[in-house]
Design an enzyme around this catalytic site. Structure first.
Site, short mmCIF file in Angstrom:
data_model
loop_
_atom_site.label_atom_id
_atom_site.label_comp_id
_atom_site.label_asym_id
_atom_site.label_seq_id
_atom_site.Cartn_x
_atom_site.Cartn_y
_atom_site.Cartn_z
N SER A 149 0.89 -1.14 0.03
CA SER A 149 -0.12 0.04 -0.14
C SER A 149 0.82 1.12 -0.03
CB SER A 149 -0.83 -0.04 1.21
OG SER A 149 -1.65 1.22 1.41
N TYR A 162 -0.92 -0.74 9.86
CA TYR A 162 -1.02 -1.01 8.65
C TYR A 162 0.03 -0.75 7.53
CZ TYR A 162 -3.68 -0.95 4.01
OH TYR A 162 -3.84 -1.39 2.44
N LYS A 166 2.46 -3.27 5.59
CA LYS A 166 2.56 -3.03 4.16
C LYS A 166 3.94 -2.81 3.72
CE LYS A 166 -1.79 -4.23 2.76
NZ LYS A 166 -1.96 -5.59 2.19
#
Length: 301
Positions: A149, A162, A166
């Site tokens: 991401s 997150y 990622k």
């Protein structure tokens, strides 16, 4: 492009994963549709979405089976690959797409929120990839396609868990690519831009963030699938250790961190000389507090 191939896709009951599964099947692949069927934050389970995807593939004349295991569980992850081999005789590509979000500003993030996101994204990618590796080595071919991401590649607000997961996946993919090249196995990453159930949970705390979310709503999940299918195919045999991004009708290739400036002092450095000499020299090249939306600020076409 995928005739005779077997592809396992995690998180394939909804959104990006579902569209990947449908296109891979349309291109001739037999598909293992994995989805725990949990909520966007990883709670609960529901076999319905994965079963619906499989039924749609079969109705169109394709081959697919359901797997409802959690990628965060090593045994569950192994069952995804085992289902591919048991039902279709082999495994040719793994798409590590499953994910959850538990966004919190850093000072409010709990260990539970941290662990849950790391477990699904980073540990999940490791678990499924590890399970497929012996088969890839034995057949001298295979493709790992991991989802990263721009939250990790560039940065984002309220996503320490997150973002860390990622960016960790990028390191994992790179190591797999380097370690497995001699076995004919490749590993790549994709950072998708698309409106999905998970993205819809991201809060907008100001007008700029609200506009970014509105922009994301124009980016459909089916736009990601062609690049995934390509990377699963033999046509991508020369492509490994790369980071791509898909944003509506644009495909990007990302650079990787490399040294951009250096400064040498024959007598070595002191605290004072770093402040007086190195800081002014390096300051123009320092990275700013950029977020993904700052870098991708234009409207996609």
């Amino acid at each position: 492009m995928l005739e005779g191939k077997v592809v396992a896709i995690t998180g394939a009951g909804r959104g990006i994963g579902r569209d990947i599964a449908l296109l891979c099947a349309k291109e001739g692949a037999a598909v293992v549709v994995n989805d725990l069927g949990g909520s966007a934050d990883g709670e609960g389970s529901d076999a319905g979405p994965a079963e619906e995807t499989v039924n749609d593939i079969r109705s169109a004349g394709g081959k697919a089976v359901v797997n409802g295991a959690s990628v965060a569980d090593p045994a569950g992850a192994a069952s995804i690959v085992e289902d591919a081999v048991r039902n279709f005789g082999r495994i040719d590509a793994v798409v590590n797409n499953a994910g959850i979000l538990r966004d919190r500003i850093w000072h409010k993030m709990s260990h539970e929120d941290w662990q849950a996101v790391i477990d699904v994204h980073l540990h999940g990618a490791f678990n499924v990839s590890k399970a497929a590796t012996p088969y890839f080595r034995d057949q001298g071919a295979g493709s790992f396609i991991h989802f990263t991401s721009t939250s990790g590649l560039i940065g984002n607000f309220g996503q320490a868990n997150y973002s860390a997961a990622k960016l960790g996946i990028v390191g994992l993919s790179q190591s797999i690519a380097l370690d497995m090249a001699r076995a004919g196995v490749r590993s790549n990453c994709i950072a998708p831009f698309a409106w999905s159930r998970m993205v819809a949970t991201i809060p907008a705390s100001n007008e700029v963030e609200a506009l970014r979310l509105e922009r994301l709503k124009t980016m459909s999940t089916d736009k990601i699938a062609p690049l995934v299918a390509f990377l699963a195919s033999d046509a991508s045999a020369e492509v490994t250790n790369q980071i791509f991004s898909v944003r509506k009708n644009e495909i990007f290739l990302f650079s990787k961190p490399r040294p951009i400036r250096s400064m040498h002092r024959a007598e070595g450095w002191t605290v004072e000389s770093i402040a007086s000499d190195l800081l002014p020299a390096f300051r123009p090249s320092f990275s700013g507090l950029d977020r993904s939306g700052d870098i991708f600020g234009w409207d996609p076409i």
